[in-house]
Enzyme design. Structure first.
Site, short mmCIF file in Angstrom:
data_model
loop_
_atom_site.label_atom_id
_atom_site.label_comp_id
_atom_site.label_asym_id
_atom_site.label_seq_id
_atom_site.Cartn_x
_atom_site.Cartn_y
_atom_site.Cartn_z
CD GLU A 41 -2.78 1.26 2.43
OE1 GLU A 41 -3.60 2.20 2.50
OE2 GLU A 41 -2.67 0.38 3.30
NE ARG A 267 4.75 -8.41 11.26
CZ ARG A 267 4.00 -7.32 11.20
NH1 ARG A 267 2.68 -7.42 11.34
NH2 ARG A 267 4.54 -6.14 11.00
CE LYS A 277 2.83 0.36 5.09
NZ LYS A 277 2.57 0.42 3.63
#
Length: 564
Positions: A41, A267, A277
């Protein structure tokens, strides 16, 4: 623990994802075609966690002769920007990868909208007029079914009309949503009539004001994979519970046998590091760091500016591997990978970061000799360069002690040391200022101890580095350390972000000197400052003032700090 398990997997040769890919190829699945995608994104800069996904998505395609596309998940214009689009592409290329095509979720807005209309007509979606917080309350719990919306059974024509009017801009943000009509009693909370469209009136960076409704990630992601022909949709573990919904929508959309298949992997979580983020953006907006590329940030542009290399990051990711459960990786393993890489690539140079003047009293005034300095002892083909030697030198203040303990093997009155690439000298004393601080150190050299001369092999216990006062270049040196004091700052949910920061994460030394050979250095060039650490030239440098960032120290000193 995670690294040990990865080593066990390494003995078998392939991680579980590669095993799956090989089996699919052997079975002729999808016509023997491999297609992946990296779908960030554009609402921030990529961090080291994204690098793990990038190496997997692009690496699988590269290794098995497939293709990997870059797709921007640009479904929330209120948080996205072209700046991030450009930065993401730059970071991927810096890591050494190239996409086949660039796509955007916004490329499929019309197809997604048409699919949403189809779902309404088929009784699989409805317009809800409740606020999102009310909808969340009605979801129930994992052990209790949810409560159906009073709008769940509204007529199809009414939902079609309202959804079209939502997109025309007739209603305010938050006034209505489009929800999938699935099962409010499902054990999977994601099946309890999830929101698939919401109203957003912020102009989109590509489509402007054409759209007023935007698809949610769970709705757009799988369909975009399907539209592009993705075979292996690789995601991190938090999306595992979303996979049934991913498959559900594709089942309602697809024609024929083809379906993309989602597989999840762990992850990357690093000690002393935040990967959110949202939190990284907070650090930037609150000016707790100096932008996204601050060398203390875990962003790829931050690591690049600090002097990390793509090959070191890749080596680190190969070490930790891919598993089916999350863990916390010691950041020292990443730093070790960087040291290992720079050890065989970085040029050795002389730099003095805390200088004190050394005067060799018996060396002729005005005389200058050029000494040969090996560029990299790990790589003989790197050759040598010359460094000027003269009567007055700068040495590290820590390399002199007037009253030294027994095992101090550097300069102290009456003791000999070797000047690296130069002569053996014997300290004869020092001069202090009125405050009692040492300002100059005095020594005498033995002219027969230069390399190649009769006494050059005479043994002394200490070797120190230096730069010639007359030839040294002034420099600023920035010493970076871990940004957070907490080993796992992500768990410190009750504390202010500013209170978690390491006050010593940045020290700026302004009165440093480096050898003249660095006058030709270019931004991002890597060096080993002998006996100090690995550094690179920062783009803040000017013709009259070089600025260097410490990439990593020569050894892991942090473990000693926390175990002291």
């Amino acid at each position: 623990m995670e690294a040990n398990i990865t080593q066990e997997e390494g003995k078998k040769g392939l991680n579980f994802i590669e095993q799956m890919v090989r089996k699919d190829l052997a079975d002729g699945k999808n016509g023997g075609r491999i297609q992946t995608r990296f779908p960030p994104e554009p609402n921030g800069y990529l961090h080291i966690g994204h690098a793990k996904a990038i190496y997997l998505d692009f690496g699988i395609a590269e290794k098995y002769h497939g293709t990997c596309n870059l797709r921007f998940d640009d479904t929330n214009p209120s948080r996205e920007d072209v700046e991030y689009v450009d930065a993401i592409q730059e970071d991927i290329q810096w890591l050494g990868f190239h996409w086949k095509d660039v796509y955007y979720a916004s490329d499929y807005f019309q197809q997604l909208f048409d699919f949403a209309l189809s779902l309404i007509r088929r009784g699989h979606a409805y317009v809800d007029e409740q606020r999102s917080e009310v909808i969340a309350q009605q979801k129930g719990t994992p052990t209790q079914p949810g409560t159906e919306s009073p709008y769940r059974n509204r007529p199809v024509d009414e939902s079609l009309d309202l959804f079209q009017r939502m997109n025309s801009g007739e209603f305010d943000e938050g006034r209505m949503t489009l929800r999938a009509k699935i099962d409010m009693a499902s054990a999977n909370m994601h099946f309890r009539d999830p929101i698939i469209y919401r109203i957003i009136k912020t102009p989109h960076h590509r489509t402007g004001t054409e759209w007023k409704v935007y698809p949610m990630y769970d709705f757009a992601h799988g369909q975009s994979d399907y539209f592009e022909g993705v075979t292996h949709s690789l995601c991190t573990l938090e999306f595992e519970v979303h996979r049934p919904l991913y498959d559900y929508f594709i089942h309602l959309l697809k024609e024929g046998d083809y379906s993309p298949y989602q597989t999840e992997f762990n992850r990357l979580n690093l000690t002393y590091t935040l990967m959110s983020k949202r939190k990284l953006l907070q650090l930037v907006n609150e000016r707790l760091v100096n932008g996204w590329d601050d060398p203390r940030m875990p962003t790829l542009c931050g690591f690049r500016r600090r002097g990390y290399t793509p090959s070191a990051i890749r080596k680190f990711i190969d070490r930790i591997g891919y598993t089916k459960y999350d863990g916390l990786i010691d950041v020292a393993l990443l730093e070790h990978s960087v040291r290992e890489d720079l050890n065989v690539t970085a040029q050795r140079v002389a730099a003095v970061v805390n200088p004190i003047k050394l005067i060799i009293t018996n060396y002729p005034e005005g005389k200058v000799e050029m000494m040969e300095s090996v560029n990299n002892p790990e790589n003989p083909s790197a050759g040598v360069h010359e460094i000027a030697f003269s009567r007055e030198l700068y040495i590290e203040r820590d390399d002199f002690m007037e009253e030294a303990p027994k095992k101090y093997f550097r300069l102290t009155p009456g003791q000999e040391v070797r000047l690296r690439c130069g002569y053996i000298i014997r300290c004869t004393g020092c001069r202090k200022n009125a405050a009692g601080e040492v300002e100059e150190v005095y020594a005498e050299y033995d002219p027969l101890t230069k390399s190649g001369m009769p006494d050059s092999n005479r043994k002394v216990k200490g070797t120190i580095h230096w730069v010639s006062v007359a030839h040294a270049l002034p420099a600023e040196v920035r010493l970076y350390d871990r940004l957070f004091l907490s080993e796992n700052p992500a768990e410190e949910k009750d504390r202010e972000l500013a209170g978690l920061l390491n006050p010593d994460s940045l020290q700026i030394l302004t009165d440093c000197f480096v050898e003249a050979d660095l006058a030709t250095a270019a931004p991002y060039d890597h060096f080993q400052f002998q006996r100090i650490g690995y550094f690179n030239l920062d783009p803040d440098s000017t013709d009259g003032r070089l600025v260097f960032n410490r990439t990593v120290s020569l050894k892991d000193t942090w473990s000693k700090k926390i175990n002291a």
